[in-house]
Scaffold this motif. Sequence first.
Motif, PDB file in Angstrom:
ATOM      1  N   SER A   4     106.662 -73.849 -40.464  1.00 53.96           N
ATOM      2  CA  SER A   4     106.115 -72.486 -40.440  1.00 53.96           C
ATOM      3  C   SER A   4     105.431 -72.166 -41.757  1.00 53.96           C
ATOM      4  O   SER A   4     104.346 -71.552 -41.786  1.00 53.96           O
ATOM      5  N   PHE A  18     102.504 -74.953 -36.226  1.00 54.47           N
ATOM      6  CA  PHE A  18     103.232 -73.965 -35.427  1.00 54.47           C
ATOM      7  C   PHE A  18     103.899 -74.644 -34.236  1.00 54.47           C
ATOM      8  O   PHE A  18     105.031 -74.310 -33.858  1.00 54.47           O
ATOM      9  N   ALA A  43     107.715 -66.424 -36.129  1.00 56.96           N
ATOM     10  CA  ALA A  43     106.974 -65.286 -35.589  1.00 56.96           C
ATOM     11  C   ALA A  43     106.230 -64.536 -36.689  1.00 56.96           C
ATOM     12  O   ALA A  43     105.098 -64.074 -36.490  1.00 56.96           O
ATOM     13  N   TRP A  96     103.145 -66.555 -37.738  1.00 58.17           N
ATOM     14  CA  TRP A  96     102.108 -66.642 -36.713  1.00 58.17           C
ATOM     15  C   TRP A  96     101.442 -65.299 -36.418  1.00 58.17           C
ATOM     16  O   TRP A  96     100.234 -65.233 -36.252  1.00 58.17           O
ATOM     17  N   VAL A 124     105.194 -68.446 -29.388  1.00 54.71           N
ATOM     18  CA  VAL A 124     104.328 -69.050 -30.407  1.00 54.71           C
ATOM     19  C   VAL A 124     103.766 -70.374 -29.917  1.00 54.71           C
ATOM     20  O   VAL A 124     102.559 -70.648 -30.037  1.00 54.71           O
ATOM     21  N   SER A 174      99.776 -70.644 -29.275  1.00 54.51           N
ATOM     22  CA  SER A 174      99.108 -71.405 -30.336  1.00 54.51           C
ATOM     23  C   SER A 174      98.617 -72.741 -29.814  1.00 54.51           C
ATOM     24  O   SER A 174      97.650 -73.307 -30.340  1.00 54.51           O
ATOM     25  N   GLY A 204      97.775 -65.595 -33.632  1.00 49.81           N
ATOM     26  CA  GLY A 204      98.812 -64.591 -33.476  1.00 49.81           C
ATOM     27  C   GLY A 204      98.382 -63.208 -33.901  1.00 49.81           C
ATOM     28  O   GLY A 204      98.932 -62.202 -33.420  1.00 49.81           O
TER      29      GLY A 204
END
Length: 285
Positions: free
Chosen positions: A62, A81, A132, A135, A190, A194, A200
């Motif tokens: 991340s 991601f 989260a 993103w 995600v 993605s 996002g």
Amino acid sequence: MSERPEEPSQASDAESLLPIDEHVEEGHDAEGRKVRHRGIYLLPNLFTTANLFAGFYSIINSMSAQSALAAGDAASASKYFGFAAIAIFVAMVLDGLDGRVARMTNTQSAFGAEYDSLSDMVAFGVAPALLAFAWALGDMGKVGWMVAFIYVAGAALRLARFNTQVGKADKRYFIGLASPAAAGVVAGIVWAFSDYGIQGSKMSFLVALMVAAAGMLMVSNIKYNSFKEFDLKGRVPFVAILVVVLVFAVVFSDPPRILLLAFLVYAASGPIQYLLHLRRDKTLP
């Protein structure tokens, strides 16, 4: 109640090569006598350590994705991601295995239970919230990190409450959404979007609602089926293995979307059953 001396260790404290105290845990034998065990069980804690590593690996990816976004490399960010989300799903498998292995090999311990909870906090609390945030929620400023914290706090409270209810609550149900299922919702969102290259930042508000809802469901009193009544060691009809093969085929046909759908359905099943139960209570004379 009689007490039995602790189990002998293979090496004395003077022979220890590392300045680390040996773990000593009190318990009871089959006759109810208090015993003291030295050391920890290796096999179940190996799975728990792998669970912890998967959560840590998700956090690293991340952070790498966020750095790639800052550098304008959207393709690499999408890849990172995806890795972060997959690591959370791998952690779910490992989390399910450590407890079952401990029960099957009769190696349950208080140390293992606490270690499992701490690993779950990383893999299903911190890792999904950071995923989260990196993103989508980071673009919302303070609101974004507040929503992420709601999820983290919900996971911590959920795990603490679960630990205090072990042996008391009905094993057929979870009180509140289990943290792995909540993590599946967040990681699934995600990964599913993605994977299509969707940024996002274009879904910040929707992601914030989903993350906050998952955090609140974890601390709710809504019941969820735990599926612990299934006997995996018993005999089943031959058609059952065909159903398992079909499930694997469906999941692997499109893992991001199928897993997201499955966890969304499970997360919604609790509130739906709760509302149906309220409706039945009102209609009864």
